[in-house]
Design an enzyme around this catalytic site. Structure first.
Site: not given
Ligand code: FAD
Length: 292
Positions: A160, A209, A280
């Site tokens: 990520r 997320s 994130e």
């Protein structure tokens, strides 16, 4: 130049919060994109990009920058041999559709990721053990100083994360595909979407997320759940009762509500497990989590 003033960014985020972009640019070609980037550099104005806003939290007071949204040929996708050439603003859904239409697979993982190719590269988005870096051949990255074609190493793709900085725009990307009958692709996508529905709040407004999973065997969602925060509410934002690493807009939420909820979850996880959760979701505008 396709430049608009004071456009509500809540229209462009999946959680539906956030104030206006003082300037919104909607380039439809590489030339238009370069013109906007040169203009902002000459004016000393920062540049930010939004894709489908599916991993974005935008400041309620708005964003004092040139916010770009890629459209037209920068949002198209076509198959070339066993590769897909997609604009940075092309949605994963369109890419998957084009690939499947040519009996090509490899992008099924992206079916449950409601973003664009540019956002996917920037975030190195992934699901079910496959990430963008696994399928990316190269990306055309443009900034005020010009264009460069970068491979996965130069893009610095990891979990990520990419090394791309503000002002660097993924204008297009070349993705590697593999021969697979359309019926097989369709079946795999149906299986993945079914698995998603069973575990995540797919019908609610969220930004995906909230936190990255920390090292170890317990994901961020499990840690937040073990702090008893499922269903915890601040203003119009709640920790999803279905999956604790999601924040839902339960009606009338602001970005400030979501940020406060994130801070609370992070504080509680740190207190109970000594783990620092890293967010994130990307922030646009002057948003910051308080130090632990
Ligand atoms: C229901 C749901 C499920 C999700 N599931 C997953 C999942 O399984 N796996 C996963 O990894 N993510 C998931 N996400 C998060 C999100 O979909 C991904 O991160 C997606 O790749 C973001 O793409 P986007 O176009 O929406 O980018 P945005 O959210 O608009 O932007 C995210 C970041 O990318 C930058 N960016 C966007 N476009 C460009 C561009 N062209 N050039 C340079 N930078 C750009 C933005 O500036 C920002 O920093 C989910 C989100 C939701 C709402």
């Amino acid at each position: 130049m396709r430049l608009f003033e004071r456009v509500a960014l809540s229209r462009f985020t999946t959680i539906g919060t956030g104030g206006p972009a003082l300037r919104l640019g909607r380039p439809r070609s590489l030339d238009e994109l370069e013109e906007l980037l040169r203009w902002s550099a000459a004016e000393g104005i920062d540049v930010e990009v939004v894709g489908l806003g599916s991993n974005l939290l935008v400041h309620d007071g708005g964003v004092d920058a040139l916010v770009l949204r890629l459209e037209g040929e920068l949002a198209g996708a076509h198959v070339e041999g066993a590769e897909l050439v997609a604009g940075g603003g092309a949605t994963n859904a369109v890419c998957l559709h084009r690939a499947r239409g040519a009996d090509l697979g490899g992008l099924e993982f992206a079916s449950a990721i409601p973003g664009t190719v540019g956002g996917g590269v920037r975030m190195n988005a992934g699901a079910y053990g496959v990430e963008f870096r696994d399928v990316l051949v190269e990306a055309l990255v443009v900034d005020a100083s010009g264009r460069r074609t970068l491979g996965t190493d130069a893009l610095g793709l990891s979990y990520r994360h990419s090394a791309l900085e503000a002002g660097q725009v993924v204008a297009s990307a070349r993705l590697r595909l593999e021969p697979r009958p359309a019926a097989e692709v369709k079946q795999r996508v149906a299986e993945l979407l079914g698995a998603r529905k069973a575990t995540q709040p797919t019908t609610k407004r969220t930004f995906g997320s909230v936190f990255k999973n920390p090292p170890g065997d317990r994901g961020a969602g499990r840690l937040i759940e073990e702090c008893g925060l499922k269903g915890h509410r601040i203003g119009g934002a709640i920790v999803s009762p279905r999956h604790a690493n999601f924040i839902e807009n339960a009606g009338g939420a602001t970005s400030a509500d979501a940020l406060e909820l994130m801070a609370e979850a992070r504080r509680r996880v740190h207190e109970q497990f000594g783990i620092d959760l890293e967010h994130e979701v990307r922030f646009l505008g002057p948003l910051e989590l308080p130090p632990l």
